[in-house]
Design an enzyme around this catalytic site. Structure first.
Site, PDB file in Angstrom:
ATOM      1  N   LYS A 152       0.823  -1.220   0.000  1.00  0.00           N
ATOM      2  CA  LYS A 152       0.000   0.000   0.000  1.00  0.00           C
ATOM      3  C   LYS A 152       0.860   1.275   0.000  1.00  0.00           C
ATOM      4  CE  LYS A 152      -2.130  -1.929   3.526  1.00  0.00           C
ATOM      5  NZ  LYS A 152      -1.800  -3.343   3.331  1.00  0.00           N
ATOM      6  N   ILE A 153       1.849   1.308   0.905  1.00  0.00           N
ATOM      7  CA  ILE A 153       2.672   2.522   0.995  1.00  0.00           C
ATOM      8  C   ILE A 153       3.610   2.631  -0.208  1.00  0.00           C
ATOM      9  CG2 ILE A 153       4.388   3.759   2.383  1.00  0.00           C
ATOM     10  CD1 ILE A 153       3.104   2.401   4.876  1.00  0.00           C
ATOM     11  N   ASP A 172       9.932  -6.640  -5.167  1.00  0.00           N
ATOM     12  CA  ASP A 172       8.976  -7.223  -4.224  1.00  0.00           C
ATOM     13  C   ASP A 172       8.927  -8.712  -4.556  1.00  0.00           C
ATOM     14  OD1 ASP A 172       6.118  -5.909  -2.659  1.00  0.00           O
ATOM     15  OD2 ASP A 172       6.418  -8.058  -2.949  1.00  0.00           O
ATOM     16  N   PRO A 205       8.034  -4.824   4.982  1.00  0.00           N
ATOM     17  CA  PRO A 205       7.993  -5.062   6.435  1.00  0.00           C
ATOM     18  C   PRO A 205       9.333  -5.588   6.923  1.00  0.00           C
ATOM     19  CG  PRO A 205       6.882  -6.846   5.266  1.00  0.00           C
ATOM     20  CD  PRO A 205       7.306  -5.855   4.218  1.00  0.00           C
ATOM     21  N   ARG A 233      11.038   0.316   8.864  1.00  0.00           N
ATOM     22  CA  ARG A 233      11.476  -0.149  10.178  1.00  0.00           C
ATOM     23  C   ARG A 233      12.989   0.007  10.257  1.00  0.00           C
ATOM     24  NH1 ARG A 233       7.103   0.566  11.502  1.00  0.00           N
ATOM     25  NH2 ARG A 233       5.582  -0.839  12.438  1.00  0.00           N
ATOM     26  N   ASP A 257      13.185   7.924   9.037  1.00  0.00           N
ATOM     27  CA  ASP A 257      12.099   8.159   9.990  1.00  0.00           C
ATOM     28  C   ASP A 257      12.118   7.087  11.074  1.00  0.00           C
ATOM     29  OD1 ASP A 257       9.698   9.574  10.839  1.00  0.00           O
ATOM     30  OD2 ASP A 257       8.619   7.748  10.279  1.00  0.00           O
ATOM     31  N   GLU A 262      15.741   2.724  18.061  1.00  0.00           N
ATOM     32  CA  GLU A 262      14.896   3.886  18.361  1.00  0.00           C
ATOM     33  C   GLU A 262      14.051   3.736  19.626  1.00  0.00           C
ATOM     34  OE1 GLU A 262      12.379   3.734  14.754  1.00  0.00           O
ATOM     35  OE2 GLU A 262      10.665   3.398  16.057  1.00  0.00           O
ATOM     36  N   HIS A 294      10.007   8.689  13.840  1.00  0.00           N
ATOM     37  CA  HIS A 294       8.905   7.761  13.508  1.00  0.00           C
ATOM     38  C   HIS A 294       7.567   8.514  13.443  1.00  0.00           C
ATOM     39  CE1 HIS A 294       8.092   3.191  13.584  1.00  0.00           C
ATOM     40  NE2 HIS A 294       7.119   3.791  12.933  1.00  0.00           N
TER      41      HIS A 294
HETATM   42  P1  NAI Z   1       1.910  -3.828   2.865  1.00  0.00           P
HETATM   43  O1  NAI Z   1       1.733  -5.116   3.598  1.00  0.00           O
HETATM   44  O2  NAI Z   1       0.758  -3.239   2.123  1.00  0.00           O
HETATM   45  O3  NAI Z   1       3.139  -3.958   1.842  1.00  0.00           O
HETATM   46  C1  NAI Z   1       4.354  -4.554   2.153  1.00  0.00           C
HETATM   47  C2  NAI Z   1       4.963  -5.032   0.839  1.00  0.00           C
HETATM   48  O4  NAI Z   1       6.276  -5.508   1.131  1.00  0.00           O
HETATM   49  C3  NAI Z   1       4.180  -6.195   0.205  1.00  0.00           C
HETATM   50  O5  NAI Z   1       3.937  -5.924  -1.168  1.00  0.00           O
HETATM   51  C4  NAI Z   1       5.104  -7.383   0.378  1.00  0.00           C
HETATM   52  O6  NAI Z   1       5.001  -8.344  -0.679  1.00  0.00           O
HETATM   53  C5  NAI Z   1       6.461  -6.687   0.363  1.00  0.00           C
HETATM   54  N1  NAI Z   1       7.527  -7.529   0.896  1.00  0.00           N
HETATM   55  C6  NAI Z   1       7.443  -8.572   1.752  1.00  0.00           C
HETATM   56  N2  NAI Z   1       8.656  -9.123   1.924  1.00  0.00           N
HETATM   57  C7  NAI Z   1       9.509  -8.404   1.153  1.00  0.00           C
HETATM   58  C8  NAI Z   1      10.893  -8.509   0.891  1.00  0.00           C
HETATM   59  N3  NAI Z   1      11.627  -9.494   1.424  1.00  0.00           N
HETATM   60  N4  NAI Z   1      11.461  -7.600   0.055  1.00  0.00           N
HETATM   61  C9  NAI Z   1      10.721  -6.622  -0.522  1.00  0.00           C
HETATM   62  N5  NAI Z   1       9.387  -6.504  -0.325  1.00  0.00           N
HETATM   63  C10 NAI Z   1       8.799  -7.380   0.513  1.00  0.00           C
HETATM   64  O7  NAI Z   1       2.454  -2.820   3.975  1.00  0.00           O
HETATM   65  P2  NAI Z   1       2.391  -1.231   3.958  1.00  0.00           P
HETATM   66  O8  NAI Z   1       1.118  -0.773   4.568  1.00  0.00           O
HETATM   67  O9  NAI Z   1       2.770  -0.738   2.631  1.00  0.00           O
HETATM   68  O10 NAI Z   1       3.549  -0.887   5.018  1.00  0.00           O
HETATM   69  C11 NAI Z   1       4.911  -1.166   4.748  1.00  0.00           C
HETATM   70  C12 NAI Z   1       5.723  -0.967   6.027  1.00  0.00           C
HETATM   71  O11 NAI Z   1       5.708   0.417   6.382  1.00  0.00           O
HETATM   72  C13 NAI Z   1       5.144  -1.653   7.285  1.00  0.00           C
HETATM   73  O12 NAI Z   1       5.585  -3.017   7.369  1.00  0.00           O
HETATM   74  C14 NAI Z   1       5.708  -0.835   8.402  1.00  0.00           C
HETATM   75  O13 NAI Z   1       6.924  -1.408   8.818  1.00  0.00           O
HETATM   76  C15 NAI Z   1       5.979   0.527   7.762  1.00  0.00           C
HETATM   77  N6  NAI Z   1       5.155   1.601   8.332  1.00  0.00           N
HETATM   78  C16 NAI Z   1       5.798   2.706   8.847  1.00  0.00           C
HETATM   79  C17 NAI Z   1       5.070   3.766   9.366  1.00  0.00           C
HETATM   80  C18 NAI Z   1       5.739   5.011   9.909  1.00  0.00           C
HETATM   81  O14 NAI Z   1       5.077   5.852  10.537  1.00  0.00           O
HETATM   82  N7  NAI Z   1       7.024   5.224   9.686  1.00  0.00           N
HETATM   83  C19 NAI Z   1       3.604   3.710   9.428  1.00  0.00           C
HETATM   84  C20 NAI Z   1       3.023   2.542   8.802  1.00  0.00           C
HETATM   85  C21 NAI Z   1       3.783   1.520   8.291  1.00  0.00           C
END
Ligand code: NAI
Length: 334
Positions: A152-153, A172, A205, A233, A257, A262, A294
């Site tokens: 999503k992000i 990905d 993630p 992360r 971030d 942290e 963060h």
């Molecule tokens: P999401 O679950 O929609 O997307 C994660 C993507 O990463 C998926 O397409 C997945 O296939 C891919 N992925 C899995 N393993 C992988 C790998 N080994 N190499 C490359 N890609 C891989 O998650 P979303 O919502 O996009 O969030 C992503 C990350 O952002 C979260 O896991 C979280 O750690 C971080 N986050 C940080 C925030 C902040 O305030 N700084 C807030 C929200 C999320």
């Protein structure tokens, strides 16, 4: 009325939850959830935790012993929760998405600030120093953005980059080729992303496969001026290797971030303390590093969605009716 122990509570959390909550007695604690503070949850039916709380076996055993029935994470990532262990005795819920735009826009803000040296310009002009020497950046238009993780992000960030006229190469393990073709970006392997990109943004993630995805080898592959952005992360980056690459001028800069150590520092005012983490101190001191605490998620919309979905997760768990708007899928983690 069920009581909820809410850890690591900040004023903006309390404001957004109090605005929507009618059905629960929420006990807000400034303390993070740790083995030492877990006893604050005595008498509570659920615990609400965030990214830097500790939800390991010791904490889970303590919570189970006190009769806590659910852990509701008010965040998307859950690498700090021993999910398998917790699910033996309680439910674990989270907010799978609250605003991918908030995080993607912050990633771009870090990139723009670093590239165009806005942080330096701001300080200079406040001191009536109107020199622009050493503030030269580069056009993003026509450059290549490397995106690791296209969920999503990652998708929201790709859209922003495409809007800037950038080329996008993504990695990905579960590529969405159809979407890539529609939007006009391409997938490559990790080596291609690391070596071809002018900027690299992490949106995957934290897992055993992605821990230290930015390491000695991947940093060696990067272009000399490459800017690395991490809003995902901290442990995705080996900070000591990043520091080395920055000191040796092997990469152009870093916008962080998140930071691997942290948890005791971010969200706290440490301005009167001596920071004993030398890696962090050196990173902070660098002109081509920007660190935010963060806060990528911190928009009004995201805070509202976090409160709404967390409360509806509680409703669902306590049998008070499903998410009325069906806006997001509440999920018990598996
Ligand atoms: P999401 O679950 O929609 O997307 C994660 C993507 O990463 C998926 O397409 C997945 O296939 C891919 N992925 C899995 N393993 C992988 C790998 N080994 N190499 C490359 N890609 C891989 O998650 P979303 O919502 O996009 O969030 C992503 C990350 O952002 C979260 O896991 C979280 O750690 C971080 N986050 C940080 C925030 C902040 O305030 N700084 C807030 C929200 C999320």
């Amino acid at each position: 009325m069920e009581e909820i122990a809410f850890f690591d509570a900040k004023p903006y959390d309390i404001e957004s939850f109090d605005k929507l909550n009618k059905d629960y007695k929420i006990n807000y604690y400034e303390d993070k959830l740790t083995p030492r503070t877990a006893r604050l949850a005595a008498g509570c039916a659920a615990v609400c935790a965030f990214v830097n709380d500790t939800v390991d076996r010791e904490v889970i055993d303590l919570l189970t012993g006190m009769g806590v029935k659910a852990i509701v994470m008010r965040c998307a990532g859950y690498n700090n929760v021993d999910v398998r262990y917790a699910e033996r005795t309680m439910a674990v819920l989270r907010v799978p998405a609250y605003s991918p735009y908030a995080v993607a826009e912050h990633a771009m803000a870090l990139l723009l600030m670093l590239n165009r040296k806005i942080h330096k310009a701001y300080l200079r002009t406040r001191d009536f120093n109107f020199s622009i020497v050493n503030l030269t950046g580069f056009d993003l238009h026509g450059k290549t953005a490397g995106v690791i993780g296209t969920g999503k992000i990652g998708q929201a960030f790709i859209d922003i980059c495409l809007g800037f006229g950038m080329r996008v190469i993504a990695y990905d393990p579960y590529p969405n080729e159809k979407l890539a073709e529609e939007k006009g970006y391409r997938y490559g392997d990790r080596t291609a992303v690391f070596s071809e990109s002018d900027i690299i943004s992490l949106h995957c993630p934290l897992t055993s496969d992605t821990k230290y995805i930015i390491n000695h080898e991947s940093l060696r592959l990067m272009k000399k001026d490459c800017i690395v952005i991490n809003t995902s992360r901290g442990k995705l980056i080996d900070s000591d290797e990043l520091l080395k690459a920055l000191r040796e001028k092997r990469i152009g800069g870093a916008g962080l971030d998140v930071y691997e150590e942290e948890s005791d520092i971010f969200y706290e005012d440490c301005s009167a303390d001596i920071i004993t983490d030398d890696t962090l101190s050196l990173l902070v001191s660098m002109p081509n590093v920007i660190i935010t605490s963060h806060q990528a998620y911190l928009t009004k919309e995201a805070l509202n969605n976090i409160a709404e979905v967390t409360l509806s997760n509680l409703d669902e768990f306590f049998g008070k009716g499903a998410d009325p708007k069906g806006k997001y899928t509440n999920s018990v983690l598996l």
